[in-house]
Motif scaffolding. Structure first.
Motif, PDB file in Angstrom:
ATOM      1  N   LEU A 129       0.830  -1.208   0.000  1.00  0.00           N
ATOM      2  CA  LEU A 129       0.000   0.000   0.000  1.00  0.00           C
ATOM      3  C   LEU A 129       0.862   1.255   0.000  1.00  0.00           C
ATOM      4  CD1 LEU A 129      -2.779  -1.096   2.514  1.00  0.00           C
ATOM      5  CD2 LEU A 129      -3.012  -0.820   0.034  1.00  0.00           C
ATOM      6  N   LEU A 130       1.930   1.241   0.785  1.00  0.00           N
ATOM      7  CA  LEU A 130       2.843   2.382   0.824  1.00  0.00           C
ATOM      8  C   LEU A 130       3.534   2.571  -0.522  1.00  0.00           C
ATOM      9  CD1 LEU A 130       4.169   4.616   2.488  1.00  0.00           C
ATOM     10  CD2 LEU A 130       5.909   2.951   3.151  1.00  0.00           C
ATOM     11  N   ARG A 131       3.934   1.470  -1.136  1.00  0.00           N
ATOM     12  CA  ARG A 131       4.592   1.549  -2.444  1.00  0.00           C
ATOM     13  C   ARG A 131       3.634   2.139  -3.480  1.00  0.00           C
ATOM     14  NH1 ARG A 131       5.736  -3.008  -6.610  1.00  0.00           N
ATOM     15  NH2 ARG A 131       7.211  -1.963  -7.971  1.00  0.00           N
ATOM     16  N   ARG A 132       2.386   1.662  -3.478  1.00  0.00           N
ATOM     17  CA  ARG A 132       1.396   2.175  -4.435  1.00  0.00           C
ATOM     18  C   ARG A 132       1.170   3.666  -4.229  1.00  0.00           C
ATOM     19  NH1 ARG A 132      -5.027   0.952  -4.550  1.00  0.00           N
ATOM     20  NH2 ARG A 132      -4.825   1.984  -2.548  1.00  0.00           N
ATOM     21  N   ALA A 133       1.015   4.092  -2.979  1.00  0.00           N
ATOM     22  CA  ALA A 133       0.789   5.508  -2.695  1.00  0.00           C
ATOM     23  C   ALA A 133       2.007   6.349  -3.064  1.00  0.00           C
ATOM     24  CB  ALA A 133       0.432   5.699  -1.223  1.00  0.00           C
ATOM     25  N   SER A 134       3.192   5.836  -2.798  1.00  0.00           N
ATOM     26  CA  SER A 134       4.414   6.584  -3.117  1.00  0.00           C
ATOM     27  C   SER A 134       4.591   6.762  -4.619  1.00  0.00           C
ATOM     28  CB  SER A 134       5.629   5.861  -2.538  1.00  0.00           C
ATOM     29  OG  SER A 134       5.556   5.817  -1.142  1.00  0.00           O
ATOM     30  N   VAL A 135       4.372   5.693  -5.366  1.00  0.00           N
ATOM     31  CA  VAL A 135       4.508   5.781  -6.824  1.00  0.00           C
ATOM     32  C   VAL A 135       3.443   6.709  -7.395  1.00  0.00           C
ATOM     33  CG1 VAL A 135       4.362   4.459  -8.969  1.00  0.00           C
ATOM     34  CG2 VAL A 135       5.607   3.527  -7.031  1.00  0.00           C
ATOM     35  N   ALA A 136       2.231   6.631  -6.877  1.00  0.00           N
ATOM     36  CA  ALA A 136       1.163   7.519  -7.349  1.00  0.00           C
ATOM     37  C   ALA A 136       1.493   8.974  -7.020  1.00  0.00           C
ATOM     38  CB  ALA A 136      -0.170   7.123  -6.720  1.00  0.00           C
ATOM     39  N   GLN A 137       2.016   9.209  -5.837  1.00  0.00           N
ATOM     40  CA  GLN A 137       2.369  10.574  -5.445  1.00  0.00           C
ATOM     41  C   GLN A 137       3.523  11.098  -6.296  1.00  0.00           C
ATOM     42  OE1 GLN A 137       3.286  10.837  -1.259  1.00  0.00           O
ATOM     43  NE2 GLN A 137       2.219  12.783  -1.093  1.00  0.00           N
ATOM     44  N   GLU A 138       4.487  10.249  -6.560  1.00  0.00           N
ATOM     45  CA  GLU A 138       5.623  10.640  -7.400  1.00  0.00           C
ATOM     46  C   GLU A 138       5.159  10.983  -8.815  1.00  0.00           C
ATOM     47  OE1 GLU A 138       9.371   8.232  -9.170  1.00  0.00           O
ATOM     48  OE2 GLU A 138       9.038   8.042  -7.012  1.00  0.00           O
ATOM     49  N   LEU A 139       4.262  10.163  -9.335  1.00  0.00           N
ATOM     50  CA  LEU A 139       3.739  10.416 -10.677  1.00  0.00           C
ATOM     51  C   LEU A 139       2.897  11.695 -10.706  1.00  0.00           C
ATOM     52  CD1 LEU A 139       3.719   9.208 -13.498  1.00  0.00           C
ATOM     53  CD2 LEU A 139       1.677   7.943 -12.876  1.00  0.00           C
ATOM     54  N   ALA A 140       2.168  11.954  -9.636  1.00  0.00           N
ATOM     55  CA  ALA A 140       1.336  13.165  -9.570  1.00  0.00           C
ATOM     56  C   ALA A 140       2.184  14.430  -9.548  1.00  0.00           C
ATOM     57  CB  ALA A 140       0.436  13.116  -8.345  1.00  0.00           C
ATOM     58  N   THR A 141       3.358  14.361  -8.963  1.00  0.00           N
ATOM     59  CA  THR A 141       4.220  15.551  -8.873  1.00  0.00           C
ATOM     60  C   THR A 141       5.222  15.643 -10.020  1.00  0.00           C
ATOM     61  OG1 THR A 141       5.760  14.369  -7.436  1.00  0.00           O
ATOM     62  CG2 THR A 141       4.037  15.675  -6.367  1.00  0.00           C
ATOM     63  N   SER A 142       5.207  14.688 -10.941  1.00  0.00           N
ATOM     64  CA  SER A 142       6.195  14.673 -12.022  1.00  0.00           C
ATOM     65  C   SER A 142       5.908  15.694 -13.119  1.00  0.00           C
ATOM     66  CB  SER A 142       6.265  13.277 -12.640  1.00  0.00           C
ATOM     67  OG  SER A 142       5.059  12.984 -13.327  1.00  0.00           O
ATOM     68  N   GLY A 143       4.684  16.212 -13.181  1.00  0.00           N
ATOM     69  CA  GLY A 143       4.335  17.176 -14.219  1.00  0.00           C
ATOM     70  C   GLY A 143       3.877  16.523 -15.509  1.00  0.00           C
ATOM     71  N   VAL A 144       3.767  15.219 -15.530  1.00  0.00           N
ATOM     72  CA  VAL A 144       3.342  14.497 -16.727  1.00  0.00           C
ATOM     73  C   VAL A 144       1.828  14.570 -16.896  1.00  0.00           C
ATOM     74  CG1 VAL A 144       3.273  12.209 -17.803  1.00  0.00           C
ATOM     75  CG2 VAL A 144       5.311  12.951 -16.580  1.00  0.00           C
ATOM     76  N   LEU A 145       1.111  14.514 -15.795  1.00  0.00           N
ATOM     77  CA  LEU A 145      -0.353  14.531 -15.839  1.00  0.00           C
ATOM     78  C   LEU A 145      -0.866  15.957 -15.937  1.00  0.00           C
ATOM     79  CD1 LEU A 145      -0.988  11.983 -12.949  1.00  0.00           C
ATOM     80  CD2 LEU A 145      -1.041  11.507 -15.397  1.00  0.00           C
ATOM     81  N   ASP A 146      -2.100  16.098 -16.391  1.00  0.00           N
ATOM     82  CA  ASP A 146      -2.696  17.431 -16.419  1.00  0.00           C
ATOM     83  C   ASP A 146      -2.923  17.892 -14.972  1.00  0.00           C
ATOM     84  OD1 ASP A 146      -5.799  17.041 -15.751  1.00  0.00           O
ATOM     85  OD2 ASP A 146      -5.153  15.374 -17.039  1.00  0.00           O
ATOM     86  N   PRO A 147      -3.041  19.193 -14.729  1.00  0.00           N
ATOM     87  CA  PRO A 147      -3.129  19.700 -13.351  1.00  0.00           C
ATOM     88  C   PRO A 147      -4.263  19.113 -12.518  1.00  0.00           C
ATOM     89  CG  PRO A 147      -2.703  21.505 -14.855  1.00  0.00           C
ATOM     90  CD  PRO A 147      -2.942  20.287 -15.704  1.00  0.00           C
ATOM     91  N   ALA A 148      -5.437  18.946 -13.106  1.00  0.00           N
ATOM     92  CA  ALA A 148      -6.567  18.410 -12.334  1.00  0.00           C
ATOM     93  C   ALA A 148      -6.295  16.971 -11.907  1.00  0.00           C
ATOM     94  CB  ALA A 148      -7.847  18.476 -13.159  1.00  0.00           C
ATOM     95  N   ALA A 149      -5.790  16.151 -12.829  1.00  0.00           N
ATOM     96  CA  ALA A 149      -5.480  14.755 -12.514  1.00  0.00           C
ATOM     97  C   ALA A 149      -4.362  14.686 -11.477  1.00  0.00           C
ATOM     98  CB  ALA A 149      -5.090  13.991 -13.768  1.00  0.00           C
ATOM     99  N   SER A 150      -3.379  15.567 -11.591  1.00  0.00           N
ATOM    100  CA  SER A 150      -2.279  15.597 -10.624  1.00  0.00           C
ATOM    101  C   SER A 150      -2.783  15.899  -9.223  1.00  0.00           C
ATOM    102  CB  SER A 150      -1.237  16.641 -11.026  1.00  0.00           C
ATOM    103  OG  SER A 150      -0.581  16.262 -12.188  1.00  0.00           O
ATOM    104  N   ILE A 151      -3.672  16.872  -9.115  1.00  0.00           N
ATOM    105  CA  ILE A 151      -4.197  17.257  -7.799  1.00  0.00           C
ATOM    106  C   ILE A 151      -5.006  16.116  -7.193  1.00  0.00           C
ATOM    107  CG2 ILE A 151      -5.821  18.797  -6.622  1.00  0.00           C
ATOM    108  CD1 ILE A 151      -4.827  21.022  -8.529  1.00  0.00           C
ATOM    109  N   VAL A 152      -5.882  15.516  -7.988  1.00  0.00           N
ATOM    110  CA  VAL A 152      -6.717  14.416  -7.497  1.00  0.00           C
ATOM    111  C   VAL A 152      -5.843  13.260  -7.026  1.00  0.00           C
ATOM    112  CG1 VAL A 152      -8.338  12.620  -8.245  1.00  0.00           C
ATOM    113  CG2 VAL A 152      -8.755  15.003  -8.841  1.00  0.00           C
ATOM    114  N   LEU A 153      -4.879  12.882  -7.855  1.00  0.00           N
ATOM    115  CA  LEU A 153      -4.014  11.749  -7.519  1.00  0.00           C
ATOM    116  C   LEU A 153      -3.114  12.068  -6.327  1.00  0.00           C
ATOM    117  CD1 LEU A 153      -3.438   8.901  -8.434  1.00  0.00           C
ATOM    118  CD2 LEU A 153      -1.678   9.791  -9.958  1.00  0.00           C
ATOM    119  N   TYR A 154      -2.557  13.279  -6.287  1.00  0.00           N
ATOM    120  CA  TYR A 154      -1.676  13.643  -5.182  1.00  0.00           C
ATOM    121  C   TYR A 154      -2.432  13.661  -3.856  1.00  0.00           C
ATOM    122  CZ  TYR A 154       1.555  16.089  -2.176  1.00  0.00           C
ATOM    123  OH  TYR A 154       2.382  16.405  -1.133  1.00  0.00           O
TER     124      TYR A 154
END
Length: 183
Positions: free
Chosen positions: A47-72
């Motif tokens: 669970l920690l790994r999944r949350a960490s990878v999702a948080q890392e991806l949300a802050t990477s700038g690859v996703l659009d801003p709305a998706a980044s905020i929701v995921l982060y």
């Protein structure tokens, strides 16, 4: 040999047999509790790994801003959740992942970014492992509960002061587009 002595010997043999059986049952119960602890640690790690990878991806700038905020926000809430709210927070992260990666074009966008292929693969692997870890944990809980329901365990208090184990119930369905595209 007098009949009283023979009777006492048989009673003693029966008591020793009962004692060995209860000792074996208590040992089995202890091993099952240890299995729950190990399965819970593995589940927490996934669970920690999944949350960490999702948080890392949300802050990477690859996703659009709305998706980044929701995921982060969902990943952050899952990482910071207290034990009583953990199942809800993890379910909300699963829902956020499905919302963000509900369409295959979002996965393609992530994969096209520099380092995105590895990030998508890592997230897909983390998302895939959570249901397995949860299943192992809940199977161990089910085994302990079945043994603790026996009268002999309750009457002789073979479980000691160990708390009654609780299953970890959450929404862990992975986003289909992420699993298909990252595989």
């Amino acid at each position: 040999m007098p009949p009283v002595t023979a009777t006492l010997i048989w009673i003693l043999v029966a008591l020793v047999a009962i004692g060995l059986y209860l000792s074996w049952t208590a040992g089995r119960l202890d091993r099952l509790h240890a299995r729950i602890d190990a399965a819970r640690a593995a589940l927490d790690a996934q669970l920690l790994r999944r949350a960490s990878v999702a948080q890392e991806l949300a802050t990477s700038g690859v996703l659009d801003p709305a998706a980044s905020i929701v995921l982060y926000e969902a990943a952050h809430a899952a990482r910071q959740a207290v034990e009583e709210q953990r199942e809800v927070a993890e379910s909300e992260l699963s829902q956020a992942l499905r919302a963000v990666f509900g369409e295959s074009q979002q996965v393609d966008t992530v994969k096209e970014a520099p380092g995105g292929e590895a990030a998508a693969a890592e997230l897909a692997e983390a998302v895939r492992r959570v249901p397995m870890a949860r299943r192992f944990h809940n199977d161990a809980v089910r085994a302990v509960r079945a043994l603790r329901r026996h009268r002999k365990v309750r009457w002789f208090r073979l479980a000691g002061h160990a708390p009654f184990p609780m299953a970890f119930e959450m929404d862990d369905e992975p986003p289909a587009a992420l699993i298909e595209r990252a595989a």
